[in-house]
Design a protein around this motif. Structure first.
Motif, PDB file in Angstrom:
ATOM      1  N   LEU A  50       0.829  -1.212   0.000  1.00  0.00           N
ATOM      2  CA  LEU A  50       0.000   0.000   0.000  1.00  0.00           C
ATOM      3  C   LEU A  50       0.862   1.261   0.000  1.00  0.00           C
ATOM      4  CD1 LEU A  50      -2.820  -1.052   2.469  1.00  0.00           C
ATOM      5  CD2 LEU A  50      -3.016  -0.717   0.001  1.00  0.00           C
ATOM      6  N   THR A  51       1.960   1.234   0.731  1.00  0.00           N
ATOM      7  CA  THR A  51       2.883   2.365   0.735  1.00  0.00           C
ATOM      8  C   THR A  51       3.467   2.572  -0.656  1.00  0.00           C
ATOM      9  OG1 THR A  51       3.438   1.930   3.047  1.00  0.00           O
ATOM     10  CG2 THR A  51       4.979   3.300   1.802  1.00  0.00           C
ATOM     11  N   PHE A  52       3.844   1.486  -1.321  1.00  0.00           N
ATOM     12  CA  PHE A  52       4.370   1.556  -2.678  1.00  0.00           C
ATOM     13  C   PHE A  52       3.333   2.132  -3.642  1.00  0.00           C
ATOM     14  CE2 PHE A  52       4.737  -0.633  -6.811  1.00  0.00           C
ATOM     15  CZ  PHE A  52       5.936  -0.106  -7.242  1.00  0.00           C
ATOM     16  N   LEU A  53       2.103   1.648  -3.567  1.00  0.00           N
ATOM     17  CA  LEU A  53       1.048   2.145  -4.453  1.00  0.00           C
ATOM     18  C   LEU A  53       0.761   3.623  -4.199  1.00  0.00           C
ATOM     19  CD1 LEU A  53      -1.401  -0.884  -4.421  1.00  0.00           C
ATOM     20  CD2 LEU A  53       0.087  -0.136  -6.297  1.00  0.00           C
ATOM     21  N   PHE A  54       0.767   4.029  -2.948  1.00  0.00           N
ATOM     22  CA  PHE A  54       0.546   5.432  -2.627  1.00  0.00           C
ATOM     23  C   PHE A  54       1.691   6.293  -3.156  1.00  0.00           C
ATOM     24  CE2 PHE A  54       0.680   9.063   0.420  1.00  0.00           C
ATOM     25  CZ  PHE A  54      -0.510   9.649   0.023  1.00  0.00           C
ATOM     26  N   TYR A  55       2.908   5.815  -3.029  1.00  0.00           N
ATOM     27  CA  TYR A  55       4.070   6.527  -3.573  1.00  0.00           C
ATOM     28  C   TYR A  55       3.957   6.667  -5.087  1.00  0.00           C
ATOM     29  CZ  TYR A  55       8.814   7.163  -5.274  1.00  0.00           C
ATOM     30  OH  TYR A  55       9.909   7.620  -5.944  1.00  0.00           O
ATOM     31  N   LYS A  56       3.596   5.594  -5.776  1.00  0.00           N
ATOM     32  CA  LYS A  56       3.432   5.652  -7.237  1.00  0.00           C
ATOM     33  C   LYS A  56       2.320   6.622  -7.629  1.00  0.00           C
ATOM     34  CE  LYS A  56       6.521   3.003  -9.002  1.00  0.00           C
ATOM     35  NZ  LYS A  56       7.532   3.579  -9.862  1.00  0.00           N
ATOM     36  N   PHE A  57       1.233   6.627  -6.863  1.00  0.00           N
ATOM     37  CA  PHE A  57       0.156   7.576  -7.123  1.00  0.00           C
ATOM     38  C   PHE A  57       0.642   9.007  -6.977  1.00  0.00           C
ATOM     39  CE2 PHE A  57      -3.029  10.355  -5.172  1.00  0.00           C
ATOM     40  CZ  PHE A  57      -3.928  10.460  -6.228  1.00  0.00           C
ATOM     41  N   LEU A  58       1.413   9.291  -5.935  1.00  0.00           N
ATOM     42  CA  LEU A  58       1.932  10.646  -5.728  1.00  0.00           C
ATOM     43  C   LEU A  58       2.873  11.068  -6.854  1.00  0.00           C
ATOM     44  CD1 LEU A  58       2.628  10.692  -1.891  1.00  0.00           C
ATOM     45  CD2 LEU A  58       0.768  11.809  -3.115  1.00  0.00           C
ATOM     46  N   ILE A  59       3.715  10.163  -7.302  1.00  0.00           N
ATOM     47  CA  ILE A  59       4.618  10.463  -8.415  1.00  0.00           C
ATOM     48  C   ILE A  59       3.818  10.721  -9.689  1.00  0.00           C
ATOM     49  CG2 ILE A  59       6.441   9.506  -9.894  1.00  0.00           C
ATOM     50  CD1 ILE A  59       7.374  10.457  -7.126  1.00  0.00           C
ATOM     51  N   TYR A  60       2.822   9.903  -9.950  1.00  0.00           N
ATOM     52  CA  TYR A  60       1.962  10.082 -11.126  1.00  0.00           C
ATOM     53  C   TYR A  60       1.245  11.431 -11.066  1.00  0.00           C
ATOM     54  CZ  TYR A  60      -1.965   9.373 -14.291  1.00  0.00           C
ATOM     55  OH  TYR A  60      -2.887   9.525 -15.287  1.00  0.00           O
ATOM     56  N   TYR A  61       0.698  11.751  -9.920  1.00  0.00           N
ATOM     57  CA  TYR A  61      -0.019  13.009  -9.737  1.00  0.00           C
ATOM     58  C   TYR A  61       0.920  14.199  -9.921  1.00  0.00           C
ATOM     59  CZ  TYR A  61      -2.951  16.593  -7.636  1.00  0.00           C
ATOM     60  OH  TYR A  61      -3.672  17.739  -7.423  1.00  0.00           O
ATOM     61  N   LYS A  62       2.104  14.104  -9.345  1.00  0.00           N
ATOM     62  CA  LYS A  62       3.090  15.183  -9.463  1.00  0.00           C
ATOM     63  C   LYS A  62       3.499  15.387 -10.915  1.00  0.00           C
ATOM     64  CE  LYS A  62       7.859  16.099  -8.630  1.00  0.00           C
ATOM     65  NZ  LYS A  62       8.796  15.306  -9.318  1.00  0.00           N
ATOM     66  N   ASN A  63       3.760  14.306 -11.633  1.00  0.00           N
ATOM     67  CA  ASN A  63       4.171  14.412 -13.032  1.00  0.00           C
ATOM     68  C   ASN A  63       3.072  14.993 -13.898  1.00  0.00           C
ATOM     69  OD1 ASN A  63       6.690  13.419 -12.442  1.00  0.00           O
ATOM     70  ND2 ASN A  63       6.187  11.321 -13.020  1.00  0.00           N
ATOM     71  N   ASN A  64       1.838  14.587 -13.683  1.00  0.00           N
ATOM     72  CA  ASN A  64       0.724  15.129 -14.467  1.00  0.00           C
ATOM     73  C   ASN A  64       0.462  16.582 -14.125  1.00  0.00           C
ATOM     74  OD1 ASN A  64       0.305  12.879 -15.964  1.00  0.00           O
ATOM     75  ND2 ASN A  64      -1.418  12.143 -14.779  1.00  0.00           N
ATOM     76  N   ASN A  65       0.576  16.949 -12.882  1.00  0.00           N
ATOM     77  CA  ASN A  65       0.374  18.334 -12.470  1.00  0.00           C
ATOM     78  C   ASN A  65       1.466  19.233 -13.018  1.00  0.00           C
ATOM     79  OD1 ASN A  65      -1.807  19.390 -11.214  1.00  0.00           O
ATOM     80  ND2 ASN A  65      -0.956  19.297  -9.158  1.00  0.00           N
ATOM     81  N   THR A  66       2.701  18.756 -13.011  1.00  0.00           N
ATOM     82  CA  THR A  66       3.821  19.541 -13.535  1.00  0.00           C
ATOM     83  C   THR A  66       3.667  19.749 -15.032  1.00  0.00           C
ATOM     84  OG1 THR A  66       5.245  18.605 -11.839  1.00  0.00           O
ATOM     85  CG2 THR A  66       6.340  19.644 -13.697  1.00  0.00           C
ATOM     86  N   ASP A  67       3.238  18.713 -15.751  1.00  0.00           N
ATOM     87  CA  ASP A  67       3.036  18.832 -17.196  1.00  0.00           C
ATOM     88  C   ASP A  67       1.942  19.840 -17.519  1.00  0.00           C
ATOM     89  OD1 ASP A  67       5.004  16.964 -17.613  1.00  0.00           O
ATOM     90  OD2 ASP A  67       3.604  15.287 -17.920  1.00  0.00           O
ATOM     91  N   LYS A  68       0.857  19.828 -16.753  1.00  0.00           N
ATOM     92  CA  LYS A  68      -0.244  20.765 -17.002  1.00  0.00           C
ATOM     93  C   LYS A  68       0.191  22.199 -16.727  1.00  0.00           C
ATOM     94  CE  LYS A  68      -3.929  17.485 -16.071  1.00  0.00           C
ATOM     95  NZ  LYS A  68      -5.007  17.108 -15.165  1.00  0.00           N
ATOM     96  N   GLN A  69       0.964  22.402 -15.664  1.00  0.00           N
ATOM     97  CA  GLN A  69       1.434  23.754 -15.362  1.00  0.00           C
ATOM     98  C   GLN A  69       2.426  24.234 -16.408  1.00  0.00           C
ATOM     99  OE1 GLN A  69       2.871  23.652 -11.362  1.00  0.00           O
ATOM    100  NE2 GLN A  69       0.815  23.579 -10.472  1.00  0.00           N
ATOM    101  N   THR A  70       3.246  23.343 -16.941  1.00  0.00           N
ATOM    102  CA  THR A  70       4.211  23.715 -17.987  1.00  0.00           C
ATOM    103  C   THR A  70       3.478  24.103 -19.257  1.00  0.00           C
ATOM    104  OG1 THR A  70       5.793  22.164 -17.035  1.00  0.00           O
ATOM    105  CG2 THR A  70       6.228  22.928 -19.267  1.00  0.00           C
ATOM    106  N   ASN A  71       2.431  23.364 -19.598  1.00  0.00           N
ATOM    107  CA  ASN A  71       1.648  23.666 -20.805  1.00  0.00           C
ATOM    108  C   ASN A  71       0.928  25.000 -20.668  1.00  0.00           C
ATOM    109  OD1 ASN A  71       2.494  21.374 -22.110  1.00  0.00           O
ATOM    110  ND2 ASN A  71       0.718  20.179 -21.467  1.00  0.00           N
TER     111      ASN A  71
END
Length: 117
Positions: free
Chosen positions: A93-114
Motif C-alpha cells: 500500500l505504501t508503494f502504491l501510494f508513492y506511485k500515485f503521488l509520483i503520477y499526480y506530481k508528473n501530471n500536475n507539472t506537465d499541465k502547469q508547464t503547458n
C-alpha cells in the motif's frame, strides 16, 4: 490493532501511554521514509522489486521479534506469524501510494508547464 476494540498487543510494560510510547511512535514514519527513499534511489524493477519487498517485510518481522523478546511489545492476542503478511500488505500500500503521488506530481507539472507556454 493495539487499542480497543482489538488490543492485540501492549507497547512496553503497561497498556497506558507513556513518554517512551510517543518517542517509539516516531520509528514508524522513519521506517516508511527509508523504505520509499531506497525504493526511489535504486529504482528496482520486477524480481528485484519483489525481493526488496520481501527483504523489508522479513527485516520488519525479525525486528519486531527482537522487540517482543525485549518486552517492548507484549502480545495479548497477536502472534508473530501474523506480522509478515501484514508488513507485505502495508509495504504494498505504501508503494502504491508513492506511485500515485509520483503520477499526480508528473501530471500536475506537465499541465502547469503547458499553461505557461
Amino acid at each position: 490493532m493495539g487499542v480497543k476494540p482489538f488490543n492485540y498487543y501492549d507497547l512496553t510494560d503497561t497498556n497506558k501511554y507513556e513518554l517512551f510510547d510517543v518517542i517509539f511512535y516516531g520509528a514508524y514514519p522513519a521506517f516508511g521514509y527509508l523504505f520509499v527513499y531506497y525504493l526511489d534511489y535504486f529504482n528496482f524493477k520486477r524480481i528485484k522489486l519483489v525481493l526488496y519487498f520481501l527483504s523489508w517485510a522479513l527485516f520488519s518481522a525479525v525486528f519486531e521479534l527482537l522487540l517482543v523478546r525485549l518486552h517492548v511489545y507484549v502480545y495479548t492476542g497477536w502472534k508473530i506469524v501474523y506480522s509478515l503478511p501484514v508488513y507485505i500488505c502495508v509495504l504494498s500500500l505504501t508503494f502504491l501510494f508513492y506511485k500515485f503521488l509520483i503520477y499526480y506530481k508528473n501530471n500536475n507539472t506537465d499541465k502547469q508547464t503547458n499553461r505557461a507556454k
